[in-house]
Scaffold this motif. Structure first.
Motif, short mmCIF file in Angstrom:
data_model
loop_
_atom_site.label_atom_id
_atom_site.label_comp_id
_atom_site.label_asym_id
_atom_site.label_seq_id
_atom_site.Cartn_x
_atom_site.Cartn_y
_atom_site.Cartn_z
N ALA A 165 0.81 -1.22 0.00
CA ALA A 165 0.00 0.00 0.00
C ALA A 165 0.85 1.27 0.00
O ALA A 165 0.31 2.38 -0.12
N ARG A 185 -3.00 -6.22 -2.66
CA ARG A 185 -2.96 -4.76 -2.54
C ARG A 185 -4.27 -4.24 -1.97
O ARG A 185 -4.29 -3.29 -1.16
N ASP A 201 -4.47 -1.88 1.26
CA ASP A 201 -5.10 -0.56 1.19
C ASP A 201 -6.19 -0.41 2.25
O ASP A 201 -6.32 0.65 2.88
#
Length: 411
Positions: free
Chosen positions: A325, A353, A357
């Protein structure tokens, strides 16, 4: 009539020549040394206004002489000003002077040219001071500097690391590092940041705390920050630098290529009698490492990049997942360059990812990463490793392996 008109023009100019401070009335102009400055340091209330001599400055901070030599970062100052010189010589709270203001301030400092490591060493020697003091000049004695608080039986490794830590004020800015001859090599590693190497120092084969062989920079909340230094030695074949402080526990081998760092380890070459071997000692000077001051990878770094403290119980797997992230996904794609545009690998990266995030968004909102999210990150990384390895084969496994074992930790 013309003469009278000319006088009307000239007289104001003559008067203007005496506007401001006459040279003879300004101490800095008629005596050696820098201007006396006033400052107060953050947090409010902990440092009363203090008058002290301006020795030198750079983009990172300012060198001052009170009872001894001090270095304070601009961002730690509530107020900084040069009495009698007005607004152009005043630095606002937490601000970093721009190039124009720095030049003005440099001209009223003792060393307008700045202080390189050699000059700093001479100043410290003249002051009979082991290292630059850092902190509150109004409340801390020079006898309390961290270097002087080391126990009498401190190891050579601890002394090397402590001295190097106090030299980093000179190089805390990438432009200052570049001016000093350091050059960036390689990429930004998730657990170590950027490596900046000083080749002449490497070629000396010596360990000098005033001239670390390597600097480590990383963007912390978007701002390039010096987070550590490194020392590098080379040896031939089976020869080892056994004289080095902290040998062998605090050192690890690069085998000549930086791509072996941070979990990308396919480059390790067999050692032969003619092999040049590269040994590296990392010293974390500004970012505490949960594994120890000299452990190569600092898995607090991915969280620090986002302005977050490292969560308790974090390990390399969880930290590397979180790094996706904050730029680590680009690093991983480069490491998997041989995967080309594999759709399944890209999907695995995208899924991991998304987890990173989401964790980052929750953590920024609360100020810390929750234990449940540490577990989610760890599981996400392990799932990513399994999916990529299944798709690319054993060749990919080295990308996800931990290269620096706990045997290299020196706490």
């Amino acid at each position: 009539m013309r003469i009278r008109y000319a006088l009307l023009l000239v007289l104001p100019l003559l008067a203007a020549c005496r506007h401001g401070i006459p040279v003879e009335a300004y101490d800095t102009a008629v005596r050696p040394g820098g201007a006396m400055v006033t400052l107060s340091r953050k947090p409010p209330g902990t440092a009363p206004t203090t008058a002290t001599e301006l020795i030198a400055l750079d983009t990172a901070g300012v060198y001052l002489l009170a009872d001894s030599l001090w270095f304070l970062r601009w961002r730690d100052l509530q107020r900084f000003s040069v009495p009698k010189l007005g607004v152009p010589y005043h630095v606002s709270k937490g601000a970093v002077p721009d190039v124009v203001q720095r030049k003005r301030l440099q001209m009223v400092s003792r060393f307008p040219q700045g202080m390189d490591a050699a000059l700093l060493a001479r100043v410290l020697e003249a002051l009979k001071q082991d290292s630059v003091n850092r902190g509150d000049v109004s409340q801390t004695s020079s006898q309390d500097s961290p270097a002087q608080r080391l126990p009498a039986d401190a190891s050579p490794l601890e002394r090397l690391a402590d001295s190097a830590t106090h030299m980093t004020g000179l190089l805390a800015d990438r432009e200052a590092a570049r001016a000093a001859g350091y050059r960036r090599i390689g990429t930004d590693f998730p657990g170590m940041g950027e490596h900046w190497l000083h080749v002449p120092t490497l070629l000396t084969g010596q360990l000098d705390p005033a001239h670390p062989t390597m600097l480590a920079f990383a963007p912390i909340q978007g701002r390039p920050t010096l987070i550590g230094v490194g020392f590098v030695l080379t040896s031939e074949g089976a020869a080892l630098p056994t004289w080095a402080p902290g040998w062998p526990d605090a050192w690890h081998e690069h085998s000549g290529l930086l791509s072996a760092e941070s979990g990308v380890g396919e480059d390790r070459a067999p050692v032969s009698a003619s092999s040049t071997r590269v040994w590296v000692l990392h010293v974390w000077t500004a970012l505490a490492n949960p594994e120890g001051r000299f452990y190569a990878d600092n898995w607090a770094l991915p969280f620090a990049r986002a302005g977050l403290p490292a969560p308790g119980g974090v390990d390399a797997d969880a930290a590397r997942a979180f790094s996706l992230a904050v730029g680590g996904d680009a690093f991983l794609r480069r490491a998997l360059v041989y995967a080309d545009t594999n759709v399944l690998v890209e999907q695995a990266l995208a899924d991991a990812r998304l987890v990173a995030d989401a964790v980052r968004e929750r953590a920024v909102g609360s100020g810390h990463v929750q234990p449940d999210d540490v577990a989610r990150l760890r599981a996400s990384w392990q799932a990513l490793a399994e999916r990529v390895t299944a798709e690319l084969g054993p060749r990919a496994s080295s990308v996800f392996a931990i290269q620096h074992s706990a045997a290299h930790t020196n706490r």
